[in-house]
Motif scaffolding. Structure first.
Motif, PDB file in Angstrom:
ATOM      1  N   ALA A 194       0.824  -1.209   0.000  1.00  0.00           N
ATOM      2  CA  ALA A 194       0.000   0.000   0.000  1.00  0.00           C
ATOM      3  C   ALA A 194       0.856   1.256   0.000  1.00  0.00           C
ATOM      4  O   ALA A 194       0.542   2.252  -0.670  1.00  0.00           O
ATOM      5  CB  ALA A 194      -0.926  -0.015   1.215  1.00  0.00           C
ATOM      6  N   ALA A 195       1.973   1.214   0.736  1.00  0.00           N
ATOM      7  CA  ALA A 195       2.812   2.406   0.891  1.00  0.00           C
ATOM      8  C   ALA A 195       3.499   2.818  -0.403  1.00  0.00           C
ATOM      9  O   ALA A 195       3.883   3.982  -0.560  1.00  0.00           O
ATOM     10  CB  ALA A 195       3.859   2.155   1.974  1.00  0.00           C
ATOM     11  N   THR A 196       3.646   1.897  -1.353  1.00  0.00           N
ATOM     12  CA  THR A 196       4.361   2.239  -2.593  1.00  0.00           C
ATOM     13  C   THR A 196       3.655   3.335  -3.374  1.00  0.00           C
ATOM     14  O   THR A 196       4.304   4.107  -4.089  1.00  0.00           O
ATOM     15  CB  THR A 196       4.528   1.002  -3.498  1.00  0.00           C
ATOM     16  N   LEU A 197       2.322   3.421  -3.253  1.00  0.00           N
ATOM     17  CA  LEU A 197       1.554   4.443  -3.975  1.00  0.00           C
ATOM     18  C   LEU A 197       1.009   5.540  -3.058  1.00  0.00           C
ATOM     19  O   LEU A 197       0.260   6.401  -3.503  1.00  0.00           O
ATOM     20  CB  LEU A 197       0.391   3.788  -4.739  1.00  0.00           C
ATOM     21  N   ALA A 198       1.365   5.479  -1.773  1.00  0.00           N
ATOM     22  CA  ALA A 198       0.918   6.515  -0.843  1.00  0.00           C
ATOM     23  C   ALA A 198       1.722   7.795  -1.064  1.00  0.00           C
ATOM     24  O   ALA A 198       2.896   7.751  -1.445  1.00  0.00           O
ATOM     25  CB  ALA A 198       1.066   6.038   0.593  1.00  0.00           C
ATOM     26  N   LYS A 199       1.086   8.929  -0.816  1.00  0.00           N
ATOM     27  CA  LYS A 199       1.764  10.218  -0.974  1.00  0.00           C
ATOM     28  C   LYS A 199       2.681  10.456   0.222  1.00  0.00           C
ATOM     29  O   LYS A 199       2.241  10.467   1.362  1.00  0.00           O
ATOM     30  CB  LYS A 199       0.739  11.343  -1.086  1.00  0.00           C
ATOM     31  N   GLY A 200       3.980  10.623  -0.051  1.00  0.00           N
ATOM     32  CA  GLY A 200       4.914  10.883   1.026  1.00  0.00           C
ATOM     33  C   GLY A 200       5.663   9.636   1.468  1.00  0.00           C
ATOM     34  O   GLY A 200       5.706   8.616   0.768  1.00  0.00           O
ATOM     35  N   THR A 201       6.244   9.720   2.662  1.00  0.00           N
ATOM     36  CA  THR A 201       7.129   8.678   3.173  1.00  0.00           C
ATOM     37  C   THR A 201       6.434   7.844   4.240  1.00  0.00           C
ATOM     38  O   THR A 201       5.767   8.384   5.127  1.00  0.00           O
ATOM     39  CB  THR A 201       8.410   9.296   3.766  1.00  0.00           C
ATOM     40  N   THR A 202       6.595   6.543   4.134  1.00  0.00           N
ATOM     41  CA  THR A 202       6.070   5.617   5.139  1.00  0.00           C
ATOM     42  C   THR A 202       7.235   4.902   5.810  1.00  0.00           C
ATOM     43  O   THR A 202       8.157   4.424   5.138  1.00  0.00           O
ATOM     44  CB  THR A 202       5.141   4.569   4.499  1.00  0.00           C
ATOM     45  N   VAL A 203       7.192   4.823   7.141  1.00  0.00           N
ATOM     46  CA  VAL A 203       8.190   4.082   7.911  1.00  0.00           C
ATOM     47  C   VAL A 203       7.470   2.951   8.643  1.00  0.00           C
ATOM     48  O   VAL A 203       6.526   3.193   9.406  1.00  0.00           O
ATOM     49  CB  VAL A 203       8.915   4.989   8.920  1.00  0.00           C
ATOM     50  N   ILE A 230      11.553  -0.603   7.670  1.00  0.00           N
ATOM     51  CA  ILE A 230      11.459  -0.441   6.215  1.00  0.00           C
ATOM     52  C   ILE A 230      10.934   0.960   5.925  1.00  0.00           C
ATOM     53  O   ILE A 230       9.955   1.397   6.530  1.00  0.00           O
ATOM     54  CB  ILE A 230      10.525  -1.489   5.591  1.00  0.00           C
ATOM     55  N   THR A 231      11.585   1.649   5.007  1.00  0.00           N
ATOM     56  CA  THR A 231      11.176   2.991   4.619  1.00  0.00           C
ATOM     57  C   THR A 231      10.743   2.975   3.154  1.00  0.00           C
ATOM     58  O   THR A 231      11.453   2.449   2.296  1.00  0.00           O
ATOM     59  CB  THR A 231      12.322   3.992   4.815  1.00  0.00           C
ATOM     60  N   VAL A 232       9.584   3.561   2.894  1.00  0.00           N
ATOM     61  CA  VAL A 232       9.021   3.585   1.541  1.00  0.00           C
ATOM     62  C   VAL A 232       8.712   5.030   1.168  1.00  0.00           C
ATOM     63  O   VAL A 232       7.986   5.724   1.897  1.00  0.00           O
ATOM     64  CB  VAL A 232       7.729   2.747   1.437  1.00  0.00           C
ATOM     65  N   GLN A 233       9.248   5.470   0.052  1.00  0.00           N
ATOM     66  CA  GLN A 233       8.893   6.768  -0.510  1.00  0.00           C
ATOM     67  C   GLN A 233       7.866   6.525  -1.603  1.00  0.00           C
ATOM     68  O   GLN A 233       8.165   5.900  -2.616  1.00  0.00           O
ATOM     69  CB  GLN A 233      10.131   7.474  -1.090  1.00  0.00           C
ATOM     70  N   GLY A 234       6.647   6.985  -1.393  1.00  0.00           N
ATOM     71  CA  GLY A 234       5.585   6.737  -2.352  1.00  0.00           C
ATOM     72  C   GLY A 234       5.864   7.354  -3.714  1.00  0.00           C
ATOM     73  O   GLY A 234       6.490   8.413  -3.812  1.00  0.00           O
TER      74      GLY A 234
END
Length: 421
Positions: free
Chosen positions: A175-184, A216-220
């Motif tokens: 889900a986080a791959t397409l989220a706006k902004g950064t997910t940790v 894990i850090t994801v930048q959308g």
């Protein structure tokens, strides 16, 4: 209903190819929902669970093509997706809930039935929901379904899992791959299947760091694209077949096996007196005929001892000299194979989440019944070493996770056959 007949007492020799990982493939397939371009998965295992996931994706509007004798899956999730994952499909397999995160990320809405699967304990989705809510999803449980919306799209956030959950980590990661902004994602699962998913998503254009660690850090990104990706080898199948020569005696090379996939399990196996060696093509497991030694086992999230190898290890330890203790910390109700092993002459005492196994000199073949996927193969392993014949009933569980088991073991000298029911 089919059963498996095993005639014990035959030592094993030869090679067994290890298939692509069921649990990895079941996670990679829903990732196709994140893009309208095709995702092609190679080294896919030919299993009933894979067919179930394909049926679920097709019900959501995807086109799924099986190529090269079903070793390659080409999945295309076009522009017109259905956002409802129906109970009649989802109930057959718990991994079906992994469509929730991708649907919310791409469609902004999802209605997904609560999942089913093996009867080895509750599979609550609370951590999945908690993680997705941290990304801005609005979720409600109603009539056995999760109803989710993400008006305006998901937004990056911090997810602090109170306990490690493989499925929840996978759902939030997708889900986080397409989220706006950064997910940790903190306290993330570290399993090889998580690493495999992250690598596949990165091949699709995702920006991910830290897979294989607890953070894990994801930048959308705005969108993902198609890719071709090879599914990692199945570490649970690998561990299972490592136990075959260990319990029956002999020497078998596991083609495509890598020790880092099963390091904690391999360490325990060596403590029983079995030899595990690296080869150019994989791993070789050898037992020289001496009696096994008892060991204690505690299941833990990766890189600890896998819960999915606990039942199989118990079968081995029924023949070890001394008393072993197996502590199950992941799933309740995961000692249902113990009463069936008792029918074969094992000495096992279960109290809550711990089983004490007093090794016996020999097992005796008997009619037994599989209660879940890993229990089914543990009984087959026991049958390899037992005197006489063992008939394992209800092996439809087996077909969810092991491809051509009779052929693979039979090719190494095991006397095993499927009896059509």
């Amino acid at each position: 209903m089919d059963s498996i007949l095993v005639k014990g007492g035959q030592t094993l020799s030869g090679q067994i190819p290890i298939s692509g990982a069921k649990n990895a493939c079941l996670t990679l397939m829903p990732a196709a929902l994140l893009t309208s371009e095709p995702l092609t998965l190679t080294n896919a295992p030919r299993l009933s669970d894979i067919r179930t996931m394909a049926s679920l994706l097709e019900s959501l509007g995807c086109e799924v093509a099986s190529l090269q004798h079903r070793r390659v899956l080409a999945i295309s999730a076009g522009a017109d997706l259905n956002h409802i994952a129906d109970y009649e499909i989802v109930r057959r397999m718990r991994a079906s809930n992994l469509v929730l995160g991708p649907l919310l990320a791409r469609e902004g809405r999802a209605v997904v039935s609560l999942p089913g699967g093996c009867a080895i304990g509750a599979r609550p989705m609370d951590l999945h929901l908690m993680g997705l809510e941290a990304l801005g999803a609005k979720l409600e449980l109603k009539d056995g379904y999760v109803h989710g919306t993400a008006n305006g799209g998901l937004k990056g956030g911090t997810v602090d899992f109170p306990i490690v959950s493989v499925g929840a980590t996978e759902n939030v990661l997708m889900a986080a791959t397409l989220a706006k902004g950064t997910t940790v994602i903190n306290n993330a699962a570290r399993e090889p299947e998580i690493v495999d998913l992250a690598r596949c998503l990165r091949a699709m254009g995702a920006q991910i760091e830290g897979e294989g660690t607890s953070t894990i850090t994801v930048q959308g990104v705005e969108s993902l694209h198609g890719a071709t990706y090879q599914v990692v080898s199945d570490r649970i199948e690998l561990g299972t077949y490592m136990l075959a020569p260990a319990i029956a005696g002999g020497s078998v090379e596991l083609l495509g096996g890598r020790r880092e996939l099963v390091a904690s399990f391999a360490d325990k196996l060596e403590q029983t007196g079995v030899t595990v060696e690296d080869t150019d093509a994989g791993l070789r497991v050898t037992r020289n005929g001496e009696r096994l030694r008892a060991v204690d086992v505690r299941t833990e999230p990766f890189p600890g001892f896998p819960t999915d190898l606990q039942a199989q290890m118990m079968a081995l330890l029924t023949l070890a000299e001394g008393t072993s203790a197996l502590e199950e910390t992941i799933f309740e109700n995961r000692f249902m194979h113990a009463p069936e092993l008792l029918r074969m002459g094992a000495k096992i005492d279960v109290h809550g989440g711990t089983a004490k196994v007093e090794g016996v000199e020999r097992l005796t073949g008997a009619p037994v019944m599989a209660t879940d996927l890993r229990a089914s193969v543990s009984l087959i392993l026991a049958g390899l070493a037992a005197e006489g014949e063992t008939t394992v009933a209800r092996v439809y569980h087996l077909d969810r996770g092991y491809e051509r088991l009779e052929e693979k073991l039979g090719g190494c000298g095991a006397r095993i056959e499927r009896i059509k029911g």
